[in-house]
Design an enzyme around this catalytic site. Structure first.
Site, mmCIF file in Angstrom:
data_model
loop_
_atom_site.group_PDB
_atom_site.id
_atom_site.type_symbol
_atom_site.label_atom_id
_atom_site.label_comp_id
_atom_site.label_asym_id
_atom_site.label_seq_id
_atom_site.Cartn_x
_atom_site.Cartn_y
_atom_site.Cartn_z
ATOM 1 N N LYS A 1 -3.672 0.285 10.607
ATOM 2 C CA LYS A 1 -4.267 -0.290 9.047
ATOM 3 C C LYS A 1 -5.650 -0.278 9.435
ATOM 4 O O LYS A 1 -5.588 -1.393 10.544
ATOM 5 C CB LYS A 1 -2.988 -0.949 8.867
ATOM 6 C CG LYS A 1 -2.535 -0.952 7.506
ATOM 7 C CD LYS A 1 -2.256 -0.110 6.558
ATOM 8 C CE LYS A 1 -1.774 -0.552 5.892
ATOM 9 N NZ LYS A 1 -0.726 0.457 4.781
HETATM 10 N N1 GLU Z 1 -1.146 3.240 3.008
HETATM 11 C C1 GLU Z 1 -0.345 4.341 2.479
HETATM 12 C C2 GLU Z 1 1.286 3.201 3.448
HETATM 13 O O1 GLU Z 1 1.583 1.996 3.158
HETATM 14 C C3 GLU Z 1 -0.052 5.552 3.254
HETATM 15 C C4 GLU Z 1 -0.985 5.737 4.479
HETATM 16 C C5 GLU Z 1 -1.467 7.170 4.839
HETATM 17 O O2 GLU Z 1 -1.021 7.835 4.037
HETATM 18 O O3 GLU Z 1 -1.816 7.110 5.949
HETATM 19 O O4 GLU Z 1 1.999 3.609 3.104
#
Ligand code: GLU
Length: 430
Positions: A117
């Site tokens: 992240k």
């Molecule tokens: N931000 C989204 C999540 O928290 C999607 C992450 C992604 O598609 O890699 O799951």
């Protein structure tokens, strides 16, 4: 040039540190598994975290420095995967927590990824589009050595979307002198995005609610629903709960407050109103306006927290009157809130299943990018449904087979086993 300031980053206002919440959730589940102490340390901590200060020129010629992070939590099951958020509350602890939740989310829905992240501590509405483009390209330049279609694949998160993903893709491809759409997901369709990706998080929330009500022997058609947070996840979930399941969305909120109508709101019309005005409050068709806390306490069948982590702490959990919670946000309940809700028999269907549609369709986008072959939306939605329904079944099986206190712990039991298997099969080197 004048150096303005390190962007004012408010200290994390919540008392609960989301990284400690993540670690507690892992400990809770590990207690039901035979996890060696050294393996547990790995399961609870990121492999590495990039922290960087982006120096970017603003439109008036001054410079501003923005703090940014990328946490690569665990890569045992595949490339690190997870979004990038732009929010003033972004901190190192938050990004670490969010990256860990991605690991276990990808494992619960059984897609071949680890977790990561990223985020920038910024309030994006304070900046012009050209400024946001320069900030994003600066971050992409810092990320370049870390990311790649086989190593770490970013995606959208809070306050980022197709536009930012396209900028990151373009920066990466320019610097690498290649075309590599699979380096990032959540792109616009013409840049290699997948049909159904924008709706995917809300769609998995709706599917989880459908399966949850079925599991509990309750009728979802006509069920009353309150949605806290009306960004992409919350608004799509509300719309699909109405249109696909016939549920009755009675209240929705955003940071401006909540609108409520016992006879039901039109989820689509509220979103159009918010798109026009920037807020849900003031929507004239609603009978009443409430605070966010009042929304969380409404006596509804289903509550969908779809904003940020720590939305419901133990005190607020005592006020919850809903029978079922389906988490569209990441980490909206503190561990103490989980305890309170388990005691009062509120079923909480956890984030790492309910909002996993986003990353699942990101996976489909990446598969399509690698094959250079693009699917119609029906196929995307069918494959998503299959993944979510199978994951749901795996979760309730684990819930019934173990004496766990709640569904979250059951989800982590499933996920931790999968991560450990991959780790053990890979072995340790050197
Ligand atoms: N931000 C989204 C999540 O928290 C999607 C992450 C992604 O598609 O890699 O799951």
């Amino acid at each position: 040039m004048l150096m303005r300031r390190l962007a004012d980053v408010p200290a994390m206002s919540e008392e609960v540190n989301p990284f400690e919440s993540l670690q507690e959730q892992i400990d809770d589940a590990a207690a039901f598994l035979d996890v060696a102490a050294d393996a547990l340390v790995r399961l609870k901590n990121p492999e590495r975290v990039l922290e960087t200060n982006l120096t970017v020129e603003l439109d008036d010629g001054s410079l501003e420095v923005f703090r940014a992070y990328r946490s690569q939590f665990n890569g045992d099951r595949g490339p690190y995967k997870g979004g990038i958020r732009y929010h003033p509350g972004v901190t190192r602890a938050e990004v670490k927590a969010l990256s860990g939740w991605m690991v276990y989310k990808c494992a619960v829905v059984d897609i071949p990824y680890g977790g990561g992240k990223g985020g920038i501590a910024i309030d994006p509405i304070q900046y012009s589009d050209p400024e946001l483009e320069r900030i994003t390209r600066s971050f992409a330049t810092e990320l370049r050595p870390l990311i790649g279609a086989d190593t770490d694949i970013p995606a959208p998160d809070v306050n980022t979307g197709r536009r930012e993903m396209n900028w990151i893709k373009d920066t990466y491809e320019t610097l690498e002198n290649t075309t590599e759409p699979g380096v990032i997901t959540g792109k616009a369709i013409d840049s290699g995005g997948s049909r159904g990706r924008v709706e995917a998080t809300g769609r998995s929330t709706m599917l989880t609610a459908r399966e949850a009500f079925d599991y509990l022997g309750r009728d979802v058609a006509g069920a009353t629903v309150a949605v806290q947070g009306y960004g992409n996840a919350g608004s799509v979930a509300a719309k699909l709960l109405e249109s696909e399941l016939g549920a009755n969305v009675v209240a929705v909120s955003d940071s401006s407050g909540a609108v409520y109508d016992q006879s039901g709101l039109d989820a689509h019309a509220v979103k159009e109103y918010k798109n026009r005005t920037g807020a849900v409050t003031g929507y004239a068709e609603a009978a009443e306006e409430l605070t966010n806390d009042e929304l969380l306490a409404l006596d509804v069948d289903l509550l969908v927290p779809a904003a940020l982590e720590n939305a419901i702490d133990a005190d607020l959990a005592r006020e919850v009157s809903a029978d079922v919670i389906v988490e569209a946000a990441n980490g909206p309940l503190t561990p103490d809130a989980d305890d309170v809700l388990a005691e009062s028999d509120v079923y909480v269907f956890p984030d790492i299943l309910a909002n996993a549609g986003g990353v699942t369709v990101s996976y489909f986008e990446w598969v399509q990018n690698r094959q250079r072959f693009y699917w119609p939306e029906e196929r995307v939605n069918e494959e998503l449904e299959r993944h979510i329904v199978e994951a749901f079944e795996g979760l309730v099986d684990a819930y019934e087979a173990n004496d766990v206190p709640n569904l979250r712990t059951a989800a982590y039991v499933v996920a931790i086993q999968r991560v450990l298997e991959a780790y053990e099969e890979g072995g340790t080197w050197p």
